[in-house]
Design an enzyme around this catalytic site. Structure first.
Site, PDB file in Angstrom:
ATOM      1  N   TYR A 153     -27.488  14.779 -20.986  1.00  0.00           N
ATOM      2  CA  TYR A 153     -26.666  14.089 -21.800  1.00  0.00           C
ATOM      3  C   TYR A 153     -26.009  12.778 -21.375  1.00  0.00           C
ATOM      4  O   TYR A 153     -24.628  12.472 -21.744  1.00  0.00           O
ATOM      5  CB  TYR A 153     -25.668  15.124 -22.444  1.00  0.00           C
ATOM      6  CG  TYR A 153     -26.258  16.505 -22.666  1.00  0.00           C
ATOM      7  CD1 TYR A 153     -26.821  16.825 -23.786  1.00  0.00           C
ATOM      8  CD2 TYR A 153     -25.865  17.456 -21.711  1.00  0.00           C
ATOM      9  CE1 TYR A 153     -27.467  18.018 -24.224  1.00  0.00           C
ATOM     10  CE2 TYR A 153     -26.462  18.867 -21.921  1.00  0.00           C
ATOM     11  CZ  TYR A 153     -27.253  19.217 -23.106  1.00  0.00           C
ATOM     12  OH  TYR A 153     -27.703  20.322 -23.259  1.00  0.00           O
ATOM     13  N   TYR A 177     -25.174  28.417 -29.219  1.00  0.00           N
ATOM     14  CA  TYR A 177     -25.843  27.216 -28.264  1.00  0.00           C
ATOM     15  C   TYR A 177     -27.172  28.081 -27.924  1.00  0.00           C
ATOM     16  O   TYR A 177     -26.942  29.174 -27.146  1.00  0.00           O
ATOM     17  CB  TYR A 177     -25.367  26.809 -27.320  1.00  0.00           C
ATOM     18  CG  TYR A 177     -26.149  25.951 -26.466  1.00  0.00           C
ATOM     19  CD1 TYR A 177     -26.487  24.518 -26.971  1.00  0.00           C
ATOM     20  CD2 TYR A 177     -26.837  26.033 -24.957  1.00  0.00           C
ATOM     21  CE1 TYR A 177     -27.382  23.751 -25.989  1.00  0.00           C
ATOM     22  CE2 TYR A 177     -27.414  25.627 -24.235  1.00  0.00           C
ATOM     23  CZ  TYR A 177     -27.862  24.295 -24.996  1.00  0.00           C
ATOM     24  OH  TYR A 177     -28.673  23.409 -24.207  1.00  0.00           O
ATOM     25  N   ASP A 201     -29.441  36.311 -27.360  1.00  0.00           N
ATOM     26  CA  ASP A 201     -29.655  35.092 -26.381  1.00  0.00           C
ATOM     27  C   ASP A 201     -28.626  35.677 -25.297  1.00  0.00           C
ATOM     28  O   ASP A 201     -27.575  35.462 -25.394  1.00  0.00           O
ATOM     29  CB  ASP A 201     -29.616  34.027 -26.911  1.00  0.00           C
ATOM     30  CG  ASP A 201     -29.587  32.824 -25.792  1.00  0.00           C
ATOM     31  OD1 ASP A 201     -29.660  33.249 -24.854  1.00  0.00           O
ATOM     32  OD2 ASP A 201     -29.676  31.785 -26.372  1.00  0.00           O
ATOM     33  N   LYS A 223     -30.970  31.358 -16.709  1.00  0.00           N
ATOM     34  CA  LYS A 223     -29.988  30.986 -15.956  1.00  0.00           C
ATOM     35  C   LYS A 223     -29.520  32.028 -14.572  1.00  0.00           C
ATOM     36  O   LYS A 223     -30.308  31.523 -13.609  1.00  0.00           O
ATOM     37  CB  LYS A 223     -28.602  31.193 -16.659  1.00  0.00           C
ATOM     38  CG  LYS A 223     -28.761  29.924 -17.586  1.00  0.00           C
ATOM     39  CD  LYS A 223     -27.236  29.443 -18.228  1.00  0.00           C
ATOM     40  CE  LYS A 223     -27.514  27.953 -18.638  1.00  0.00           C
ATOM     41  NZ  LYS A 223     -27.287  27.932 -20.040  1.00  0.00           N
TER      42      LYS A 223
HETATM   43  C1  LIG Z   1     -28.398  27.469 -21.177  1.00  0.00           C
HETATM   44  C2  LIG Z   1     -28.565  28.324 -22.262  1.00  0.00           C
HETATM   45  C3  LIG Z   1     -29.924  28.079 -22.975  1.00  0.00           C
HETATM   46  C4  LIG Z   1     -30.959  27.017 -22.684  1.00  0.00           C
HETATM   47  O1  LIG Z   1     -31.563  27.335 -21.302  1.00  0.00           O
HETATM   48  P1  LIG Z   1     -32.214  26.260 -20.430  1.00  0.00           P
HETATM   49  O2  LIG Z   1     -32.647  26.868 -18.988  1.00  0.00           O
HETATM   50  O3  LIG Z   1     -31.122  25.133 -20.047  1.00  0.00           O
HETATM   51  O4  LIG Z   1     -33.393  25.686 -21.319  1.00  0.00           O
HETATM   52  C5  LIG Z   1     -30.231  29.022 -23.977  1.00  0.00           C
HETATM   53  N1  LIG Z   1     -29.214  29.807 -24.401  1.00  0.00           N
HETATM   54  C6  LIG Z   1     -28.029  30.120 -23.958  1.00  0.00           C
HETATM   55  C7  LIG Z   1     -27.156  30.922 -24.456  1.00  0.00           C
HETATM   56  C8  LIG Z   1     -27.640  29.117 -22.997  1.00  0.00           C
HETATM   57  O5  LIG Z   1     -26.649  29.126 -22.061  1.00  0.00           O
END
Ligand SMILES: *Cc1c(COP(=O)(O)O)cnc(C)c1O
Length: 448
Positions: A29, A157, A258, A287
């Site tokens: 960004y 997100y 997610d 992550k």
């Molecule tokens: C970081 C994140 C993503 C995206 O993961 P990337 O490895 O950066 O593509 C998707 N969902 C959540 C909740 C996240 O924190």
């Protein structure tokens, strides 16, 4: 061509490197005409990042939720080195390997029973794309092709690829930039009722209405369970999640959780869905999956979803990344999960939570602070107005810590291995720097 370092001083070598970085390398960004100068890191160990000038910073970010056991961990290093002796990579189409099988075994064992089918992919955003594809192919296979819209939460997100963006918060995700390119999804209001407060039944009304009204068009609801991350660092009531699960079942809509940020203990439970005792139909991990070593993510689903997709017209899930189930990443992920399961992570996260509560509480009284909240190993100070990122990160570095606020949020999610003294340095840096910003310096000499 190899750079000839000749007799240039280390300072000169870094000055050149930074000049090249600013001229050529895009950062997340970031502007290419007014790039912020990044701090050069030469090594990292435990919870400390070592800068090129010899300074050490205590890391409050865990490299964006990922580094749970600390940097340069002997067990994770060994797992990577051992796998590297055999093979770094091999394609997963038509072939398999032990690192994928071992990781798959652990994921299936950790997950609630119904989540048995594992799709390994490259990054969190891709795992979200795969989850959305699964949901859409599932309804196609059930002869309900009209069910292809998605319902997400404001303040959510889910990543930066197009479909993932389309289900991220429309305002912070800047949907207007991609108007007409990106599919338009449905959004429910952000849950208002906080984790820890009494449940307010009216909180579910917004999403309940949307699920009922659009059931014929909806493939899935996608959300971050309990803790919304980059969309606002907001922690909501488990009863909300339980009722969304019930509504999805009642109206024939899949639920995608997610857990890319929340997974592997960050919120005090191994997975945040456990706060509500629910099991999603599809779950995304990323992550912390490799302890912050390599990029890897996973999308898990039930036998029912996987088998239905496989009986559909395509006969398979239409996805297959080049680096699917990369052996190096799988080997490190396996070692990372073993390390987590053998550790007393629950006690550590609880201790961090208590210390964050105690030590950040004082921030609530500082001028400009709107809210202070803590969940598991996540501490958040929300301001009334957006902070100046460059000024604040510079002040944090001067105070010996690495924190990267965004918007109105100053937050930390340190590695679980952080010791109480280092965590105190982080929290006092936040108190000190924010009080300074409000005009009443609270910094001790040694913090400067
Ligand atoms: C970081 C994140 C993503 C995206 O993961 P990337 O490895 O950066 O593509 C998707 N969902 C959540 C909740 C996240 O924190």
């Amino acid at each position: 061509m190899r750079a000839d370092r000749g007799d240039r001083s280390p300072d000169q070598v870094w000055a050149d490197a930074l000049a090249f970085d600013q001229a050529h390398l895009w950062h997340p960004y970031a502007s290419m005409i007014d790039p912020a100068s990044p701090w050069p890191v030469v090594s990292a160990e435990g919870v400390r990042l070592k800068l090129a000038d010899g300074r050490e910073l205590i890391d409050g970010m865990a490299s964006w939720w990922a580094v749970i056991h600390g940097y340069n961990h002997p067990s994770l290093n060994r797992a990577a080195q051992d796998q590297l002796q055999r093979m770094a990579h091999v394609m997963f189409g038509g072939l398999t390997h032990m690192p994928a099988v071992e990781l798959g075994r652990r994921l299936v064992a950790l997950m609630p029973d119904p989540l048995q089918k594992v799709f390994l992919c490259d990054s969190g955003s891709v795992s979200v794309e795969v989850a959305l594809k699964m949901a859409i192919q599932y309804w196609q296979a059930r002869s309900r092709p009209g069910k292809r819209r998605l319902l997400a939460l404001q303040g959510g997100y889910h990543g930066d690829t197009f479909a993932a963006m389309s289900v991220s918060d429309p305002v912070t995700g800047l949907h207007h930039l991609f108007e007409g390119v990106m599919p338009r999804q449905l959004f429910a209001p952000r849950p208002q009722c906080r984790l820890g407060d009494p449940w307010e039944p009216s909180d579910i009304a917004g999403i309940a209405y949307l699920i009922e009204a659009h059931a014929d068009a909806l493939a899935a609801v996608i959300l971050e369970p309990i803790a919304q991350g980059a969309g606002g660092m907001w922690f909501y009531h488990p009863e909300y999640l339980r009722q969304v699960r019930t509504l999805c079942d009642a109206h024939g809509v899949l639920l995608i959780a997610d857990e890319i940020a929340t997974g592997f203990g960050r919120t005090g439970r191994l997975f945040a869905c456990e706060h509500a005792g629910i099991v999603p139909d599809i779950l995304c991990l990323g992550k912390a999956l490799t302890g912050g070593y390599l990029t890897l993510a996973a999308t898990l689903t039930t036998a029912e979803v996987a088998e239905t997709i496989s009986r559909g017209g395509a006969g398979c899930l239409m996805h297959g990344p080049t680096f699917m189930a990369n052996p190096l990443a799988c080997a490190v992920a396996t070692a990372n999960i073993d390390l987590l399961c053998e550790s007393k992570w629950q006690d550590r996260v609880l201790d961090i939570e208590q210390q964050l509560r105690t030590e950040l509480a004082g921030c609530a009284a500082l001028p400009g602070v709107r809210d202070v909240r803590v969940l598991g190993a996540i501490g958040v100070v929300e301001m009334h107005t957006p902070v100046d990122l460059r000024t604040l990160t510079t002040r944090f570095v001067e105070a010996g810590v690495w924190l990267r606020p965004f918007g109105r949020l100053v937050y930390m999610m340190p590695p679980y291995v952080i010791d109480p003294a280092s965590l105190s340095v982080l929290t006092s840096a936040v108190r000190c720097v924010l009080s300074e910003a409000g005009g009443r310096g609270e910094c001790d000499e040694h913090e400067r």
